[in-house]
Write a protein that holds these residues in place. Sequence first.
Motif: not given
Length: 692
Positions: A87, A90, A119, A668
């Motif tokens: 993450v 990202t 996600t 996150e």
Amino acid sequence: MGIDITKIRNIGISAHIDSGKTTLSERILFFSKKIHAFHEVRGKDGVGATMDHMELERERGITIQSAATQVEWKDHTINLIDTPGHVDFTIEVERSLRVLDGAILVLCAVGGVQSQSITVDRQLKRYHVPRIAFVNKCDRTGSNPFKVTHQLREKLGLNAGMIQIPIGLEDRLEGVVDLVTMKAVYFDGEAGTEIRHAEIPAHLKADAEKHREEMIDTLSMFSDELAEKYLAGEKVSEELIRLAIRKGTLEEKYVPVMMGSAYKNKGIQLLLDGVNQYLPNPAEVKNSALDLDNNEEQKELSSDEKNPTVALGFKLEDGQYGQLTYVRIYQGALKKGDELLNTRARKKFKVGRLVRMHSDNMEDINEGSPGDIVALFGIECASGDTFCGGGLNYAMSSMYVPEPVISLAVKAIDKKSADQMAKALNRFTKEDPTFRTFVDNESNETIIQGMGELHLEVYIERMRREYKCEVTTGMPQVAYREAITSRAEFNYTHKKQTGGSGQFGRVAGYMEPFDEGEYEFVDSIKGGTIPTEFVPSCDKGFKEAVKKGSLIGFPIVKIRCVINDGQSHPVDSSDLAFQMAAIGAFREAYNKAKPCILEPVMKVTVEGPTEFQGNIFASINQRRGIISSSTEDGTFSRIDAEVPLSEMFGYATALRSITQGKAEFTMEFEKYSKVPASISDELTKKHGRSSK
């Protein structure tokens, strides 16, 4: 030029950490004859995976940068981008999805739909990317592709349907049954390169019939012809089934589920067939750009190479030969010697060297066709810039860039390192929009900001390795914010008289909490008490004032400033006078509006053996965390919680020690929320001095 656009696929592989994305891309390269032997991710053979070409990636066994390569499979050209699952990286996933037409969502047959899969799925939906799900690691103990398919429906709300079922599982995984052809497929030979089709084993016949029935039932939504034949009890042809799967997939209303084991070389060739058969070619994806000469009107792009060129630079890399820009061509062709316009920087440039990438090797080419992903050398641009030819002035909508939540002071230990550090930071900020750097005016320190501890750790490590630059780091700092909790009035006059014309401006109104966004300015002036030309000056003043709150000196958010009265002077009023008046008015009212401190709260997901669940709960509670849900799945449990970022430093080490290294977590950014009073006092004491 002769490349048939219907035979191009731009696809990405995305998934949760450790689902086997990089191993899968390694096998894809092997089966498409791009490499002649495959290597493992952790690099035990001293080589490491081809797509993880950074030394750091090989050591940690994670993917940090998305790598691009091109393979050929059954007369189709597949541009493949392997994206990171972590993450903190990202942005690498975002920028890759922005230019992909389709994706393979990889899931672990044991872990199923994990936090990061959720996600990634959200990102795929945001960019409308059709996908095939591939259930990997079917050879592992506890694997269950049926359960994973169910989770795709339950947790991700996808209309997922199996188009294969496994023959044996765990250490007895032999191959798969293809429900479209109703044949058993085995992968023989040392590396699974020989595909053998056979009759379905007797003990799986009934199962296969049942699953095929379910598959055809679901697909009848996408094809009337198929529905009629199915209802009339006639035989449905393979061709018809494939067309229905393709239609459902392209409309994002169906997700075909395929399975196998990348590590054991089972199921990869069928997955590549699936990419060719079910994922879109560049001409089937609607792409639009904004016409900058025409009020940003949306224009649809066509994948015709005779049209003027429109291309997007989606990723930058600084290699040994200078800056390399990965470009996706949306319309027209890209030829050596072409003159293009960078529509953001308003600069023209000539296309010099044009290359096609294979991980970190490259081959020179003379032109790229629509739908192609190529790379340009030595052009000045930033990530997300649009390049146009033929007099067009378009901008492709750029990708979503999240705000950084953590910062760290870095300091070079000597002059040589300081020069290298400046070079490194310049390069990293260009390559990665979520990595930012600035010099703090008060302490004169260089501050770097990013998406999490790992994100900054990797960049500091890269400075040491790639730039031979030794740096020391301060304590990680959290990006706090300030906000107000009640409404407060202001009525402020700014007066300054120095020889000649002075400065005069009076601003009255109120400020109040505003939940829909960061900042809003409302002009409620009646009867011209503040002349129209000075209203934007007030807005400018407020915008300046919200950059730094008086509690701890962090930006102020969620605030609405309304002006409803004021006064001007025919001679002494000016843009600057009203800016100063607005700043004064803001400061006057801010402390009356009961300001508070907000801190970033992270969504934390911990996954590990159930026996350690109690320890994990305790570790979250100690960190002011709120547990939102916990699910148990046999011996494995998953805990979702919301924890303030300031409490998460060093959590990786703590979690390892309380679970004997068996649990892992991802986090996150979730939201900003109010800091408890005791911590607020502590922060005010600590920061109060520097913000005055």
